[in-house]
Design a protein around this motif. Structure first.
Motif: not given
Lengths: 231, 231
Positions: B63-86
């Motif tokens: 995601d741009g400069d970020e790299l994340v693996s593991d589906s759960f870690e990615i879900a946590l990352y997405l919620d933290e990085t895009y808190p304005e989205r569902p």
């Protein structure tokens, strides 16, 4: 301070040994919220006579003028009524997923515990509860109670494998609720406390982290769960 | 608009049929957040070569400069990085209990699906993936793949009973997440989508509400899940 809060729960001939899994969920829910209450354990056949026949099943919570039955409904009621006290769900997602935890416990753990404990439960009861219990459970299970427990030793041996989802989860976090227990923990605790009080069996694996979690739940709130000893 | 977001996922010889349960969780997580991405399905043995060997397993999200693996870690990352989205979790309780749902899926559904699908998966691969897969899975499962699927018909017949917790939950609410799907739904969807794409089998009961829930998940986000047909 006198309390206006009464929890009707379930017992056999010994009123000091309430054993219902659902009532234990509510005992810990009330303790979690820091709410005083008087517990009144009732035999099966007395339940429909209290509070003008409000509910055929326990737990029933009288909270001042309010009456609520069903452990999940009571947990929702407590969070809504006492929002300033620690939440039992920690948000809407937790509320929804607690329903999945309940469904797992009731479709996986409860039937297995019945196949181990149903005769022990029967034997804890006085008449006329024994008659009521044998009759209703024989109908529900489709066979005599003695047949239900015919493979009891194999069921006991197979039980630790059923706890695999909790065991794996504990490698990530100490409670189903995360860093501290929530209603979802009390749901699973209730099932295992029911087995503990009615059978006295150890249903965990060797060196099982699930045992450690369960022992930790027994210790919560001045060791309320230990106030009733294992059979 | 060009996107700077890449999801590395898993495929066999046909790159248009990504089948990894964990990658499907992330596909729906990204769609849930309304985030554009390019999916790059990779054969097993290519995974350790991308992004400088960042991870041995997929999903991997750049995601741009970020790299994340593991589906759960990615879900946590997405919620933290895009808190304005569902949100994918709807609160801390949902975050914690999603880990229980994951643990249930991986200790109950995944092993059963392996006992049904492992040879189908092998047969979807090209060399050298076939060799890698047969070797690693034979070691992990402790027996030849042909032995693992020896009771395949019985496993298929037993599978609907494993879905009992979802089935009971659906009598209370339409999704594990409550009134709408959350990451917990995508976790279970991922497992069943994996089975669908690799085996083409119907693993539900007659008139199963779980089938209806699964079909509903296939329909989400412009029917992204249907973009790959059943085997």
């Amino acid at each position: 301070m006198t309390t206006s809060r009464t929890l009707y729960s379930l017992c056999g001939s010994d009123t000091s040994r309430p054993f219902s899994p659902h009532c234990w969920k509510t005992v810990l829910s009330l303790a979690h919220k820091g709410l005083d209450f008087e517990e009144r354990p009732l035999p099966f056949t007395v339940i429909p006579t209290v509070e003008d026949g409000f509910s055929k099943t326990v737990p029933i919570l009288r909270d001042g003028d309010e009456l609520v039955s069903d452990s999940f409904e009571i947990a929702l009621y407590l969070d809504e009524t006492y929002p300033e006290r620690p939440s039992l769900f920690n948000g809407e997602g937790g509320k929804a997923m607690a329903r999945f935890v309940e469904s797992w416990s009731q479709t996986v753990l409860h039937p297995a515990i019945v196949r181990i404990a149903v005769l022990d439960i029967h034997n804890m009861l006085d008449e006329p509860d024994r008659h009521y219990f044998r009759d209703s459970r024989t109908k529900a299970l489709g066979r005599p109670l003695e047949d239900v427990v015919a493979n009891r030793e194999a069921e006991i041996a197979a039980f630790p494998a059923l706890l695999a989802p909790i065991r794996r989860m504990l490698s990530f976090q100490p409670f189903i609720g995360g860093t501290s227990p929530l209603f979802a923990d009390y749901i699973v605790f209730g099932a295992l406390q029911w087995a503990r009080i009615t059978t006295g069996l150890d249903l965990f694996a060797d060196n099982d982290p699930v045992r450690d979690w369960f022992e930790g739940c027994l210790d919560l709130y001045d060791a309320r769960g230990r106030s009733v000893t294992a059979a």
